[in-house]
Design a protein around this motif. Structure first.
Motif, PDB file in Angstrom:
ATOM      1  N   PRO A 118       0.809  -1.231   0.000  1.00  0.00           N
ATOM      2  CA  PRO A 118       0.000   0.000   0.000  1.00  0.00           C
ATOM      3  C   PRO A 118       0.836   1.272   0.000  1.00  0.00           C
ATOM      4  O   PRO A 118       0.467   2.254  -0.650  1.00  0.00           O
ATOM      5  N   ILE A 119       1.984   1.253   0.689  1.00  0.00           N
ATOM      6  CA  ILE A 119       2.804   2.465   0.731  1.00  0.00           C
ATOM      7  C   ILE A 119       3.317   2.780  -0.671  1.00  0.00           C
ATOM      8  O   ILE A 119       3.188   3.911  -1.166  1.00  0.00           O
ATOM      9  N   ILE A 120       3.861   1.757  -1.345  1.00  0.00           N
ATOM     10  CA  ILE A 120       4.376   1.982  -2.708  1.00  0.00           C
ATOM     11  C   ILE A 120       3.244   2.426  -3.623  1.00  0.00           C
ATOM     12  O   ILE A 120       3.411   3.318  -4.452  1.00  0.00           O
ATOM     13  N   PHE A 121       2.087   1.812  -3.430  1.00  0.00           N
ATOM     14  CA  PHE A 121       0.929   2.167  -4.254  1.00  0.00           C
ATOM     15  C   PHE A 121       0.594   3.644  -4.096  1.00  0.00           C
ATOM     16  O   PHE A 121       0.426   4.368  -5.084  1.00  0.00           O
ATOM     17  N   VAL A 122       0.518   4.092  -2.852  1.00  0.00           N
ATOM     18  CA  VAL A 122       0.159   5.488  -2.603  1.00  0.00           C
ATOM     19  C   VAL A 122       1.213   6.434  -3.197  1.00  0.00           C
ATOM     20  O   VAL A 122       0.879   7.420  -3.860  1.00  0.00           O
ATOM     21  N   VAL A 123       2.477   6.085  -2.997  1.00  0.00           N
ATOM     22  CA  VAL A 123       3.553   6.939  -3.518  1.00  0.00           C
ATOM     23  C   VAL A 123       3.485   6.999  -5.049  1.00  0.00           C
ATOM     24  O   VAL A 123       3.569   8.070  -5.664  1.00  0.00           O
ATOM     25  N   LEU A 124       3.287   5.834  -5.655  1.00  0.00           N
ATOM     26  CA  LEU A 124       3.229   5.751  -7.110  1.00  0.00           C
ATOM     27  C   LEU A 124       2.058   6.564  -7.656  1.00  0.00           C
ATOM     28  O   LEU A 124       2.203   7.331  -8.609  1.00  0.00           O
ATOM     29  N   MET A 125       0.888   6.396  -7.026  1.00  0.00           N
ATOM     30  CA  MET A 125      -0.289   7.124  -7.486  1.00  0.00           C
ATOM     31  C   MET A 125      -0.077   8.623  -7.287  1.00  0.00           C
ATOM     32  O   MET A 125      -0.442   9.430  -8.140  1.00  0.00           O
ATOM     33  N   GLY A 126       0.531   8.974  -6.163  1.00  0.00           N
ATOM     34  CA  GLY A 126       0.822  10.378  -5.909  1.00  0.00           C
ATOM     35  C   GLY A 126       1.721  10.944  -6.994  1.00  0.00           C
ATOM     36  O   GLY A 126       1.489  12.037  -7.516  1.00  0.00           O
ATOM     37  N   ALA A 127       2.722  10.149  -7.364  1.00  0.00           N
ATOM     38  CA  ALA A 127       3.669  10.620  -8.378  1.00  0.00           C
ATOM     39  C   ALA A 127       2.973  10.779  -9.732  1.00  0.00           C
ATOM     40  O   ALA A 127       3.170  11.778 -10.428  1.00  0.00           O
ATOM     41  N   VAL A 128       2.140   9.814 -10.090  1.00  0.00           N
ATOM     42  CA  VAL A 128       1.419   9.889 -11.361  1.00  0.00           C
ATOM     43  C   VAL A 128       0.534  11.129 -11.379  1.00  0.00           C
ATOM     44  O   VAL A 128       0.548  11.931 -12.312  1.00  0.00           O
TER      45      VAL A 128
END
Ligand code: GTP
Lengths: 727, 82
Positions: free
Chosen positions: A300-310
């Motif tokens: 979930p952490i990577i997911f949130v960071v990735l979505m934030g970056a996108v």
């Protein structure tokens, strides 16, 4: 290369499981000679391309949607079945089926392949990803496969372009259809199928050789198969349902006998033709990646960071491009403005047509950048993991993990968000997601929020937050709450359906190919400009007309005369002020201005006067136009450089009838709530029209959202007044 | 869940990393057929790979393919020990 010009092109269909590499092969074969459209009446995309075969003959290649079975479970799969059976009137059955399988995973990919072989149509079996198979030290005996299946087999690597010449040569030849069958229907089922087959009418839209397959489909259908309903009389379908019911009592497993039969055949087939090193074939690399990316904590952490970056990139990278487009469009506009004599034609071109083209083009950077990321995520295999992580959350509103990313994208702009719903295979979920996407506060609402918050919300600290910040957050939150409520309601009423099955393949991680990513970006951007763009252009021109005509009333001429007088007296400041008043009065007396007054009784209970009414009407072009319109109405010219005078004007505005302040903070709040919920973006409606292939859903969206907006603003304004916040 | 014979239990009740053999699918018939078309036929080996961070859905592998499905379906698939 001499060929008779009248030779009809050979029709070839590419087919296979999702992730078999169909699109990669299609792109490799056709290059950029592709056309994207829709199958009539449904939301399924139709991709076709022309190629030249080695003999000089031309072929029209169709890339059919990825499917798992000829017993359809989604609109995509229904199209595939209909095309293959000849039930799809706009797409006649192909002369040749090019069936693509992932060579490293014949166990599963052969299931649909066997179903298609059983159709007895000319077919090639293409073993794709031979490079990956070689890397796993697998050896596949194509001769043995050909013998067992009765169809020609060829190994290729679409991504590396290997084996394509051999494939092209085979696509040029005539192929004898196979006569193999890999499952036997038990005698009692056979009798039922025969009986249903005889019930079918002799009709041109029911080809002779498809009748048996149609009969089987009728027996397995549970009332969700729209295509069957088109081709088969209702009483025959009724009959089929009754027979199925009787079979249920009599032999409970009758529905899946053929499935086990085919999988048994596959086991035998694979055992004979595939030799793999002993031990289990596992994709250890993907498993290692997944241990991190879907980890309980890190996932979930990577997911949130990735979505934030996108999300941040869409915002940050799109803005300069959008500014550039804005700049270029207004440069073209002013060049044209100088070259042409003033008048109606110039105004139409500059303020109508060029502005409309500009509106369309400013969406393109967001679409292109979002689809750049989405196709990277999709092609790498991460998308299925994102859905896996988010499914539980989305299940709470009756959707699945696949709806998450389209909704997240809608915070930037609902248009690419709605276009991204194509990856949702369940039709009802897809429509629900489209219907709630515009509730996510998009970037076009920000200027409106900023104007109103700046005018009416005092900049006070509340704990560690400021009141403007809290207000802004509340607007986003209200949108989300509305989306959840509407999704919940839709799934229980108009979009209710049988128990859905949410199951999704987690494909191995693969390095995305730049070419296919760029093809997607190009395709999405073109599709938007071509289809939605024309509608947007038309609407902009109509709105331009409404806001410019009729011209030159008494009042305007009087002010105009004063302006000329001031200019002659050398009072340029006064002349400028009067010029702004001309613009304001013109707008006021235009059709749009009159419409603003006309709707005033309807919006007065929300605290809005006719001036806001004009803003609401011109917002139909794009929400942020509201700001410019208010600036014109209040005679302060452009609000681009400095929004402060406009904020002041809003605060000072006087209701001419009562002599009291026209707007209070409560009006501001009510107006913001209206902007959160109302459907004001014609571009969104144009895209919904295209994506749902009907006018029904955009009209529903317009009515539903605007009713909701009116009710919510009414509740805010009247509730606030009742509590004594009106003054 | 009803009592199962010979160590049978639902796919949902397996522990992560455990393998089993699909014994039966007790889902709504079209759903059962679909799951079987995706490779979950009786007699096939399945492995529970992991649960999603929020506990649902489940990732399994069957016939060399990784799939995720929800617990509501997994609880209706019975497996026997491999
Ligand atoms: N190693 C290898 N990878 C390939 C090959 N062909 C395609 N791929 C990769 O496989 C993945 C899926 O390919 P697509 O072409 O998107 O598959 P598709 O069948 O069109 O899938 P859907 O669009 O989901 O129906 C992509 O990441 C490709 O780069 C190949 O020959 N070798």
């Amino acid at each position: 290369m001499s060929r008779p010009p009248e030779a009809p092109p050979r029709r070839i269909a590419i087919l296979g499981n999702p992730n078999a590499g169909k699109s990669t092969l299609f792109n490799a074969l056709t290059g950029l000679r592709q056309k994207v459209g829709n199958y009539p009446g449904v939301t399924v995309e139709k991709k076709t391309g022309m190629i030249d075969l080695p003999s000089g003959r031309r072929a029209e290649v169709v890339d059919l949607p990825g499917s798992y079975s000829l017993q359809p479970a989604s609109p995509d799969e229904m199209i595939v079945r209909d095309v293959l059976l000849g039930l799809q009137s706009d797409t006649p059955p192909p002369d040749l089926i090019v069936f693509v399988v992932d060579a490293t995973n014949l166990d599963r990919h052969m299931y649909l392949a066997l179903q298609v072989v059983e159709l007895g149509r000319p077919m090639l079996l293409v073993l794709n990803m031979m490079d990956a198979a070689a890397a796993l030290s697998m050896r596949i005996d194509t001769v043995a496969l050909e013998r067992q299946l009765g169809v020609p087999v060829v190994g290729i690597s679409a991504a590396k372009g290997e084996g394509l010449d051999a494939l092209r040569a085979m696509m040029d030849r005539d192929v004898e259809p196979s006569t193999r069958h890999f499952r036997e229907w038990p005698a009692h089922l056979m009798r039922v199928i025969d009986r249903l087959e005889r019930r079918l009418p002799e009709r041109a839209d029911l080809p002779q050789r498809a009748r048996r397959d149609v009969a089987v489909a009728m027996l397995l259908d549970r009332g969700e198969d729209d295509a069957l309903a088109r081709h088969v009389p209702a009483d025959a379908l009724q009959d089929a349902r009754m027979l199925a019911h009787r079979l249920d009592e009599f032999s409970p497993n009758w529905r899946s006998g053929d499935v086990t039969g085919r999988y048994d055949a596959i086991s035998a087939l694979v055992a004979e033709s595939v030799s793999a090193p002993p031990g289990e074939r596992r994709d250890t690399r993907s498993e290692a990646i997944d241990r991190v990316l879907t980890h309980r904590v890190w996932g979930p952490i990577i997911f949130v960071v990735l979505m934030g970056a996108v999300f941040q990139s869409v915002f940050a990278w799109a803005q300069p491009l959008m500014d550039l487009i804005d700049w270029a469009v207004s440069a073209v506009g002013s060049m044209l403005g100088q070259a042409m004599p003033p008048g109606a034609l110039r105004s139409l071109l500059v303020d109508g047509v060029i502005a409309g083209v500009g509106t369309t083009l400013t969406f393109v950077p967001q679409i292109a950048i979002l689809f750049l990321f989405l196709s990277l995520l999709e092609d790498s295999g991460y998308m299925a993991r994102a859905a896996f992580i988010m499914d539980r959350v989305m299940a709470k509103v009756g959707l699945s993990g696949r709806s998450f990313i389209p909704l997240l994208s809608s915070f930037a702009c609902a248009i690419p968000g709605i276009m991204a719903t194509r990856s949702i295979d369940n039709r009802r979920d897809r429509i629900t997601t489209i219907m709630i996407a515009p509730f996510m506060s998009c970037s076009a609402r920000l200027p409106v929020y900023a104007l109103i918050i700046g005018a009416f919300v005092p900049n006070r600290w509340v704990g560690f937050l400021t009141l403007p910040g809290i207000t802004l957050f509340a607007m986003y939150f209200i949108g989300i709450v509305a989306a959840v409520a509407v999704a919940w309601a839709l799934k229980r009423t108009v979009l209710r359906g049988g128990p859905p099955l949410y199951v999704m393949e987690l494909p191995p991680y693969r390095r995305p190919s730049l070419r296919s990513v760029l093809t997607t970006v190009r395709e999405r951007s073109l599709l938007f400009t071509r289809n939605a763009g024309t509608v947007i252009l038309l609407i902009t021109v109509v709105l331009w007309f409404l806001a410019s005509y009729p011209k030159g009333s008494e009042a305007v001429r009087a002010i105009e005369a004063q302006r000329v007088a001031a200019l002659q007296a050398g009072d340029t400041a006064q002349a400028r002020a009067l010029e702004l008043r001309v613009a304001g009065t013109n707008l006021e007396q235009s059709f749009a201005g009159r419409a603003g007054r006309f709707i005033e009784p309807a919006i007065a209970p929300l605290g809005f006067d006719w001036r806001i009414g004009i803003g609401l009407i011109t917002s139909l072009a794009a929400r942020e136009v509201m700001v410019a319109t208010m600036a014109t109405v209040f005679n302060i010219g452009s609000a681009d450089e400095d929004v402060h005078p406009l904020r002041q004007s809003l605060r000072d505005a006087v209701d001419t009838r009562t002599g009291l302040k026209a707007y209070t903070p409560l009006t501001g709040l009510s107006l913001m709530v209206f902007y959160v919920l109302a459907c004001q973006c014609m571009s969104t409606l144009a895209v919904v029209r295209r994506e749902t292939n009907s006018w029904r859903w955009p009209i529903f969206m317009l009515v539903m959202m605007n009713s909701l907006a009116w009710l919510a603003s009414f509740a805010v304004y009247q509730g606030g007044r009742a509590l004594g916040y009106g003054g | 869940m009803a009592a199962h014979g010979s160590g049978e239990r639902s796919l949902d009740a397996m522990t992560v990393g455990e393998r089993g053999i699909i014994a039966s699918l007790d889902c709504e018939p079209t759903i059962a057929r679909r799951l079987m078309e995706l490779g979950l036929t009786p007699g096939t080996v399945v492995e529970l790979i992991r649960r999603a961070p929020l506990g649902d859905p489940l990732e399994i592998t069957v016939r060399g393919v990784h799939l995720w499905l929800r617990r509501s379906e997994a609880s209706r698939i019975d497996v026997s020990p491999a």
